[in-house]
Each structure stands twice: as structure tokens, then as C-alpha cells.
Enzyme design. Structure first.
Site, PDB file in Angstrom:
ATOM      1  N   CYS A  54      19.190   8.047  37.239  1.00 16.42           N
ATOM      2  CA  CYS A  54      17.869   7.411  37.135  1.00 16.42           C
ATOM      3  C   CYS A  54      17.874   6.302  36.081  1.00 16.42           C
ATOM      4  O   CYS A  54      18.441   6.442  35.009  1.00 16.42           O
ATOM      5  CB  CYS A  54      16.824   8.467  36.796  1.00 16.42           C
ATOM      6  SG  CYS A  54      15.149   7.809  36.754  1.00 16.42           S
ATOM      7  N   CYS A  58      13.900   8.726  29.871  1.00 21.21           N
ATOM      8  CA  CYS A  58      13.127   9.872  29.371  1.00 21.21           C
ATOM      9  C   CYS A  58      14.041  10.773  28.517  1.00 21.21           C
ATOM     10  O   CYS A  58      15.071  11.257  29.009  1.00 21.21           O
ATOM     11  CB  CYS A  58      12.530  10.652  30.537  1.00 21.21           C
ATOM     12  SG  CYS A  58      11.662   9.581  31.707  1.00 21.21           S
ATOM     13  N   CYS A  61      15.477  14.225  29.803  1.00 22.87           N
ATOM     14  CA  CYS A  61      15.870  14.429  31.205  1.00 22.87           C
ATOM     15  C   CYS A  61      17.376  14.381  31.449  1.00 22.87           C
ATOM     16  O   CYS A  61      18.060  13.439  31.048  1.00 22.87           O
ATOM     17  CB  CYS A  61      15.156  13.406  32.083  1.00 22.87           C
ATOM     18  SG  CYS A  61      15.435  13.729  33.837  1.00 22.87           S
ATOM     19  N   CYS A  98       7.770  21.440  46.751  1.00 26.92           N
ATOM     20  CA  CYS A  98       7.675  20.272  45.875  1.00 26.92           C
ATOM     21  C   CYS A  98       9.041  19.584  45.833  1.00 26.92           C
ATOM     22  O   CYS A  98      10.046  20.222  45.527  1.00 26.92           O
ATOM     23  CB  CYS A  98       7.308  20.686  44.456  1.00 26.92           C
ATOM     24  SG  CYS A  98       5.816  21.677  44.374  1.00 26.92           S
ATOM     25  N   CYS A 129       4.381  18.547  48.157  1.00 28.27           N
ATOM     26  CA  CYS A 129       4.182  17.797  46.917  1.00 28.27           C
ATOM     27  C   CYS A 129       5.421  16.947  46.711  1.00 28.27           C
ATOM     28  O   CYS A 129       6.534  17.394  47.034  1.00 28.27           O
ATOM     29  CB  CYS A 129       4.005  18.761  45.746  1.00 28.27           C
ATOM     30  SG  CYS A 129       3.837  17.905  44.154  1.00 28.27           S
ATOM     31  N   CYS A 189      -1.265  15.882  40.689  1.00 26.12           N
ATOM     32  CA  CYS A 189      -0.607  16.894  39.863  1.00 26.12           C
ATOM     33  C   CYS A 189      -0.070  16.159  38.650  1.00 26.12           C
ATOM     34  O   CYS A 189       0.798  15.296  38.785  1.00 26.12           O
ATOM     35  CB  CYS A 189       0.520  17.563  40.659  1.00 26.12           C
ATOM     36  SG  CYS A 189       1.580  18.645  39.667  1.00 26.12           S
ATOM     37  N   ARG A 267      -0.119  25.151  35.867  1.00 29.64           N
ATOM     38  CA  ARG A 267       1.180  25.694  36.292  1.00 29.64           C
ATOM     39  C   ARG A 267       2.110  25.925  35.118  1.00 29.64           C
ATOM     40  O   ARG A 267       2.423  25.010  34.357  1.00 29.64           O
ATOM     41  CB  ARG A 267       1.856  24.763  37.299  1.00 29.64           C
ATOM     42  CG  ARG A 267       3.157  25.363  37.826  1.00 29.64           C
ATOM     43  CD  ARG A 267       3.767  24.554  38.930  1.00 29.64           C
ATOM     44  NE  ARG A 267       2.834  24.350  39.995  1.00 29.64           N
ATOM     45  CZ  ARG A 267       2.726  23.217  40.696  1.00 29.64           C
ATOM     46  NH1 ARG A 267       3.515  22.209  40.423  1.00 29.64           N
ATOM     47  NH2 ARG A 267       1.854  23.112  41.660  1.00 29.64           N
TER      48      ARG A 267
END
Ligand code: SAM
Ligand code: DTB
Ligand code: SF4
Length: 341
Positions: A54, A58, A61, A98, A129, A189, A267
Site C-alpha cells: 500500500c 499508516c 499497518c 467484510c 462491507c 462504518c 464493534r
């Protein structure tokens, strides 16, 4: 009936965090049972449909190309494989599938396959999702037309702490995508991560940002940081183990989220593997009513169906089967807004 507010102040939210723990839990549990069946927990299953490599940085991550982790980058997987995994999840009792992609944003060339995946999983009778990074209004519209039920896009932390964790996009970018998702008519979400070295004031700012959106997210994932070797935050935690989030403080965050966003599904997301059964039980008492099942999240391990089955039996919890209460109540509106047409 609980009043739904979108005008929370940071001071009010800080006061909730400061309450004696048992008082906070009592209040959160009361709000929870006014708005949700307290013994029912929604089961969702995650699948990484495009892993690693990616562009974003972040700090937590495993999938960022900026960090040196063990995760291998893959291409977008085939529709057939997604369907196989969704069928397994459905058999295991999961209500929602998801799907996450390690993208800054989907490219236009990816959209036809993404649309096909959404349609196919929905045809199996599961809720869908997706979390694919930033979306343009047109991409959000395409997903809505495909029938996508939810889009996950986390704000991750307070606006102030966000900037210390991610430099390649802003909180404003994230909020724009959430607006595009909302405008397209897809359920939102959005949540974040606790235990990244942020302060209590940042956790206040995190809940405040979500609870003062024009409409609360229908689903609010609260993740506990899963420390990943080779990421800045994972390595920070390995060097300073005392920085790990205190269990009681984590439960407080869940409780405050429940009080401020009474109708949302809260969640209990990543990090359950490292949590005791007692901590998870406190989270359920504090208003968490959704979890990820299965033995894997996107790249990190998860508690797994066997241990979850045992925990549910011990606690007398059952999987949520019926329509979510807030969605069933079409007349529900925010107190500070005009009723929906
Ligand atoms: N690339 C997309 C994005 O960032 O929106 C989707 C996938 S991303 C992995 C989804 C969310 O998972 C992140 O926003 C973050 O809140 C959470 N997450 C990622 N790594 C995590 C970790 N190590 N511990 C806890 N939560 C994590
Ligand atoms: C969310 O808030 N948590 C999930 C889901 N949304 C996509 C992802 C958790 C990822 C945990 C780390 C990993 O598996 O790599
Ligand atoms: Fe990419 Fe999402 Fe990981 Fe950030 S959280 S590096 S956007 S996959």
C-alpha cells in the site's frame, strides 16, 4: 427512548471518561439495553482481497509499502475465491462479509471486479462491507448501485494524533470519503485504533469526531492496536511495553462510544487475541455488540471460531440474527436534525 445527540462537546465526553469505572459501565450498559438486545452480538468475517504494497504510510499497518514487515503483496483476488470464503463464513454463522484492500484508493480499472464481488456476495444472502481506501463520489455511487451495505473507513484517532500516525493523507480526506459514502446512501462504518501511544485527550477527540458527525456511523469499530514488527507503532510498543493500552482504559473507550452513539453497532475489532475473556466480557457489558469472527483479520491472527464459541457459551451470548434495531426503526432521526423525508 434515548436521545440521539450530535452536539457532544469534548468536555462532556472527557467527563464521561472520568466517571468512576462502575458508574460509567452502568450508564453504558443502560444505554445499550435501551437500544439493542444486550445478549446478542453480531458476527462479521473479514477477508483481505488485496494484500500489502500500500502507498499509504499508516504507522500501525503491516500492509504499508513504507514499512519493512513480513507481509507479501498480492494482486486483487478472483471472484470465485471470494465466494468460497464468503460461503465458509456464512456456514460458520457470520452475518456480514467484510472485504478489505490495501489501497490508497481503488483505481477505475478495479471497479468492475469490485462491483461483481459485491453483487455475488449479496446474492449469497450475506450483508456486504468493503474497505478500499478513499472513494470519489462516483465510485461510492457505483458501490451503492451494486448493493453494498456498508463501507468501512476509519478516522483512526483524534484529528491531532492522526497527523502523527499518517502523513500521506489528511483527516479531511477521510471525512470527505465518509461524506461521499453517506451521500451515496451506503451505511457508514467508521472507528479507529486505541493503544497507539495516544493520550486520554486523544481518545476523547476520537469519540468526539465520530459522535459529532451529522449522522453517527451505523457501525463503529474500536480496534486495539495489534503491534506488528517492522511498523513504527509496533516497534515503539516492542521498545516500551508499558505503552500498551490498559485494559480498563480500553473498556472505558468502548463504554463512552456506546453512550455517545447509542444506536450504532460498536464493534470490538482487532486486538481481541491479546485480550482476556474477562476484558472482552467487560466490553460486551459496556455496549460492544459486534465482533470479527474467524482465525484471521486482514493479515493479523484473530481469536477464531472455537474460542469465540466457547466464550459465547460461557457468557450466554448469542449471534445477532435479526435486522439491526436501528435499521428496523426507519423513523429514527437525530435530535438535532430534521426528520428524514
Ligand atoms: N486500506 C484501507 C484503509 O486504510 O481504509 C482498508 C484497510 S485498513 C487495514 C482498515 C483499518 O484497519 C485501518 O483503518 C485501521 O483502523 C485498522 N488496522 C490496520 N492495522 C491495524 C493494526 N495493526 N491494529 C489495529 N487496527 C489496525
Ligand atoms: C476495522 O476497523 N478493523 C478491521 C476492519 N476495520 C477492516 C481491520 C483490522 C486489521 C487488523 C490488522 C490486520 O489484520 O492486518
Ligand atoms: Fe494502506 Fe489501509 Fe494499511 Fe493505511 S491502513 S497502509 S491505507 S492498507
Amino acid at each position: 427512548m434515548t436521545q440521539i445527540r450530535t452536539d457532544w462537546t469534548r468536555e462532556e465526553i472527557a467527563e464521561l471518561f472520568d466517571l468512576p469505572f462502575t458508574e460509567l459501565l452502568f450508564r453504558a450498559a443502560s444505554v445499550h439495553r435501551e437500544n439493542h438486545p444486550p445478549e446478542q452480538v453480531q458476527l462479521c468475517t473479514l477477508l483481505s482481497i488485496k494484500t500489502g504494497g500500500c502507498e499509504e504510510d499508516c504507522g500501525y499497518c503491516s500492509q504499508s509499502a513504507h514499512h519493512n514487515t513480513d507481509v507479501k503483496a498480492t494482486k486483487l483476488i478472483d471472484v470465485q475465491e471470494v465466494l468460497q470464503r464468503a460461503a465458509q463464513a456464512k456456514d460458520a454463522g457470520s452475518q456480514r462479509f467484510c472485504m478489505g484492500a490495501a489501497w490508497r484508493n481503488p483505481k477505475e480499472r478495479d471497479m468492475p471486479k469490485i462491483v461483481e464481488i459485491v453483487k455475488s456476495v449479496r446474492d449469497m444472502g450475506m450483508e456486504t462491507c468493503m474497505t478500499l481506501g478513499m472513494l470519489t463520489p462516483d465510485q461510492a455511487r457505483q458501490l451503492a448501485e451494486a448493493g453494498l451495505d456498508y463501507y468501512n473507513h476509519n478516522i483512526d484517532s483524534s484529528p491531532e494524533y492522526y497527523e502523527r500516525v499518517i502523513s500521506t493523507r489528511t483527516m479531511g480526506d477521510r471525512l470527505n470519503t465518509l461524506q461521499n459514502v453517506r451521500d451515496a446512501g451506503i451505511n457508514v462504518c467508521s472507528g479507529g485504533i486505541v493503544g497507539m501511544g495516544e493520550t486520554r485527550a486523544d481518545r476523547v477527540g476520537f469519540v468526539h469526531t465520530l459522535a459529532t458527525l451529522e449522522q453517527h456511523p451505523e457501525s463503529v469499530p474500536v480496534n486495539a492496536l495489534v503491534p506488528v514488527k517492522g511498523t513504527p507503532l509496533g516497534d515503539m510498543l516492542a521498545d516500551t511495553p508499558l505503552a500498551k493500552i490498559d485494559d480498563i482504559e480500553f473498556v472505558r473507550t468502548v463504554a463512552v462510544a456506546r453512550i455517545c452513539m447509542p444506536l450504532s453497532m460498536v464493534r470490538l475489532s482487532a486486538g481481541r487475541e491479546a485480550m482476556s475473556e474477562a476484558t472482552q466480557a467487560l466490553c460486551f457489558f459496556a455496549g460492544a455488540n459486534s465482533i470479527f469472527t474467524g482465525d484471521k483479520l486482514l493479515t493479523a491472527p484473530n481469536a477464531g471460531d472455537d474460542s469465540d464459541g466457547a466464550l459465547f457459551a460461557k457468557l450466554g451470548l448469542t449471534p445477532l440474527t435479526q435486522e439491526e434495531p436501528m435499521r428496523a426503526c426507519a423513523a429514527q432521526t437525530c435530535a438535532s436534525k430534521e426528520p428524514a423525508e
